[in-house]
Design a protein around this motif. Sequence first.
Motif, PDB file in Angstrom:
ATOM      1  N   LEU A 144     102.743 108.692 110.830  1.00 55.97           N
ATOM      2  CA  LEU A 144     103.284 107.535 110.111  1.00 55.97           C
ATOM      3  C   LEU A 144     104.108 107.988 108.906  1.00 55.97           C
ATOM      4  O   LEU A 144     105.088 107.347 108.545  1.00 55.97           O
ATOM      5  N   GLY A 145     103.711 109.118 108.309  1.00 50.99           N
ATOM      6  CA  GLY A 145     104.456 109.624 107.159  1.00 50.99           C
ATOM      7  C   GLY A 145     105.852 110.093 107.522  1.00 50.99           C
ATOM      8  O   GLY A 145     106.722 110.199 106.657  1.00 50.99           O
ATOM      9  N   SER A 146     106.091 110.379 108.815  1.00 50.64           N
ATOM     10  CA  SER A 146     107.404 110.863 109.225  1.00 50.64           C
ATOM     11  C   SER A 146     108.412 109.732 109.375  1.00 50.64           C
ATOM     12  O   SER A 146     109.588 109.987 109.595  1.00 50.64           O
ATOM     13  N   LEU A 147     107.947 108.461 109.290  1.00 48.42           N
ATOM     14  CA  LEU A 147     108.863 107.340 109.502  1.00 48.42           C
ATOM     15  C   LEU A 147     109.504 106.908 108.187  1.00 48.42           C
ATOM     16  O   LEU A 147     108.834 106.851 107.158  1.00 48.42           O
ATOM     17  N   PRO A 148     110.789 106.586 108.203  1.00 48.55           N
ATOM     18  CA  PRO A 148     111.453 106.219 106.945  1.00 48.55           C
ATOM     19  C   PRO A 148     110.922 104.928 106.324  1.00 48.55           C
ATOM     20  O   PRO A 148     111.014 104.743 105.113  1.00 48.55           O
ATOM     21  N   GLY A 149     110.341 104.013 107.143  1.00 50.65           N
ATOM     22  CA  GLY A 149     109.829 102.766 106.578  1.00 50.65           C
ATOM     23  C   GLY A 149     108.541 102.934 105.807  1.00 50.65           C
ATOM     24  O   GLY A 149     108.134 102.047 105.056  1.00 50.65           O
ATOM     25  N   THR A 150     107.854 104.065 105.990  1.00 50.97           N
ATOM     26  CA  THR A 150     106.585 104.286 105.314  1.00 50.97           C
ATOM     27  C   THR A 150     106.837 104.747 103.890  1.00 50.97           C
ATOM     28  O   THR A 150     107.617 105.671 103.667  1.00 50.97           O
ATOM     29  N   ALA A 151     106.185 104.069 102.928  1.00 45.25           N
ATOM     30  CA  ALA A 151     106.353 104.460 101.529  1.00 45.25           C
ATOM     31  C   ALA A 151     105.246 105.394 101.077  1.00 45.25           C
ATOM     32  O   ALA A 151     105.440 106.195 100.164  1.00 45.25           O
ATOM     33  N   TYR A 152     104.075 105.284 101.705  1.00 45.97           N
ATOM     34  CA  TYR A 152     102.933 106.065 101.211  1.00 45.97           C
ATOM     35  C   TYR A 152     102.016 106.351 102.384  1.00 45.97           C
ATOM     36  O   TYR A 152     101.551 105.433 103.056  1.00 45.97           O
ATOM     37  N   SER A 153     101.784 107.635 102.667  1.00 47.21           N
ATOM     38  CA  SER A 153     100.889 108.012 103.752  1.00 47.21           C
ATOM     39  C   SER A 153     100.113 109.249 103.330  1.00 47.21           C
ATOM     40  O   SER A 153     100.709 110.297 103.089  1.00 47.21           O
ATOM     41  N   VAL A 154      98.806 109.111 103.212  1.00 47.40           N
ATOM     42  CA  VAL A 154      97.979 110.236 102.773  1.00 47.40           C
ATOM     43  C   VAL A 154      96.719 110.294 103.629  1.00 47.40           C
ATOM     44  O   VAL A 154      96.348 109.324 104.288  1.00 47.40           O
ATOM     45  N   ARG A 155      96.082 111.464 103.617  1.00 48.24           N
ATOM     46  CA  ARG A 155      94.767 111.596 104.258  1.00 48.24           C
ATOM     47  C   ARG A 155      93.770 112.059 103.204  1.00 48.24           C
ATOM     48  O   ARG A 155      94.051 112.993 102.442  1.00 48.24           O
ATOM     49  N   ARG A 156      92.635 111.393 103.172  1.00 46.91           N
ATOM     50  CA  ARG A 156      91.547 111.757 102.267  1.00 46.91           C
ATOM     51  C   ARG A 156      90.260 111.812 103.082  1.00 46.91           C
ATOM     52  O   ARG A 156      90.222 111.370 104.218  1.00 46.91           O
ATOM     53  N   SER A 157      89.212 112.368 102.463  1.00 47.52           N
ATOM     54  CA  SER A 157      87.931 112.469 103.142  1.00 47.52           C
ATOM     55  C   SER A 157      86.858 111.806 102.285  1.00 47.52           C
ATOM     56  O   SER A 157      87.048 111.617 101.083  1.00 47.52           O
ATOM     57  N   LEU A 158      85.747 111.456 102.914  1.00 43.34           N
ATOM     58  CA  LEU A 158      84.653 110.800 102.189  1.00 43.34           C
ATOM     59  C   LEU A 158      83.394 111.661 102.207  1.00 43.34           C
ATOM     60  O   LEU A 158      82.296 111.146 102.121  1.00 43.34           O
ATOM     61  N   HIS A 159      83.552 113.000 102.313  1.00 48.08           N
ATOM     62  CA  HIS A 159      82.357 113.799 102.548  1.00 48.08           C
ATOM     63  C   HIS A 159      81.607 114.229 101.299  1.00 48.08           C
ATOM     64  O   HIS A 159      80.488 114.720 101.419  1.00 48.08           O
ATOM     65  N   ASP A 160      82.151 114.092 100.121  1.00 46.96           N
ATOM     66  CA  ASP A 160      81.341 114.306  98.915  1.00 46.96           C
ATOM     67  C   ASP A 160      81.938 113.507  97.766  1.00 46.96           C
ATOM     68  O   ASP A 160      82.976 112.865  97.909  1.00 46.96           O
ATOM     69  N   ALA A 161      81.239 113.570  96.625  1.00 52.60           N
ATOM     70  CA  ALA A 161      81.615 112.677  95.519  1.00 52.60           C
ATOM     71  C   ALA A 161      83.041 112.945  95.056  1.00 52.60           C
ATOM     72  O   ALA A 161      83.798 112.017  94.774  1.00 52.60           O
ATOM     73  N   ARG A 162      83.439 114.219  95.008  1.00 57.24           N
ATOM     74  CA  ARG A 162      84.785 114.535  94.527  1.00 57.24           C
ATOM     75  C   ARG A 162      85.834 113.923  95.443  1.00 57.24           C
ATOM     76  O   ARG A 162      86.815 113.318  94.981  1.00 57.24           O
ATOM     77  N   HIS A 163      85.614 114.052  96.758  1.00 57.76           N
ATOM     78  CA  HIS A 163      86.600 113.514  97.684  1.00 57.76           C
ATOM     79  C   HIS A 163      86.563 111.987  97.719  1.00 57.76           C
ATOM     80  O   HIS A 163      87.581 111.359  97.989  1.00 57.76           O
TER      81      HIS A 163
END
Lengths: 253, 84
Positions: A174-193
């Motif tokens: 999705l990040g490769s498409l010009p219409g996308t303004a914001y595309s990120v990946r995050r994780s939920l495996h510990d408090a910092r993430h």
Amino acid sequence: MNPAVMTAPNETLVYARPQSLADCYTHYCPGCTHGTAHRLVAEVLDELGLRERTILVASVGCSVFAYNYFNVDACEAPHGRAPAMATGIKRVNPNNIVFTYQGDGDLASIGMGEVIHAAARGENITIIFLNNATYGMTGGQMAPTTLPGQKTSSSPQGRDVAMTGYPLHMAELLGSLPGTAYSVRRSLHDARHVIQAKKAIRTAFEVQMANKGFSVVELLSSCPTNWGMTPEQSLTWIKEQMVPVYPLGDFKV
Amino acid sequence: MAKGRVVIDVERCKGCELCRPACPQDVLFLADDLNSKGYRPVILLDPNHDCTGCALCATVCPDGCITVYREIPAKKAVREPALA
């Protein structure tokens, strides 16, 4: 239900359950990070003051009852069609904040066409995408996001990439498409993430508030029941197995 | 070090224990008894008052059952004006 928030005179309230989260019990299994993702979205809606003008489009999957768990207006989309429904709601009500909450079976499999075209059109909506590498609701079958070699109920010998192909990297796609303004990946495996994930969700809603276009946050999530692990083991599995395959990062900001 | 306390909604807790490895002070434990849903909830056992109110347990709790309070340090607390 909730114990009353009673602050003594000599102490401050550091953390309380967000107002945007409904005061009901969820059906999620113990340790499922769907609950964490719900809580983060609710905290962000509270902090940005968006609760009264937000519309949730719920998807099909374990998150099918998401409309019961948020104190916002919501509707339920057919399987995979949440971005299409969100498109319509946002175009009719451009002053409302519209977000979808979808799992990997919903977004990356049956709803692939809808999400790609919503991103290609640059629709001003936010997608919260939970990737737990399996179809959780139906019993842990192989999903498009299942890791190579991962054992699921429909790939008991492990996912064979020669037969079933490779996992889909939705945040990059999705990040490769010009219409996308914001595309990120995050994780939920510990408090910092989890804290980093909350910042990303906040940015995604701010992108929508600024009318910049399509925003998506992919969250690596656990499924202790279908992975056959304890909640703590499943978080370790995310860290050791999923993060190398799904690198965390910003793909379009 | 700052002092704090947590209040756990034991009826909402599913006993997943994700808060226990997150707690730097090791003051969270599983209860011996069950809640009405049949889960063993997590409880705060803090006889030495080790909890700092860091809220890491609440950050990782999937069910939002934890409310965190932190004591205001005495020197910053509003004091009664001294009698002259």
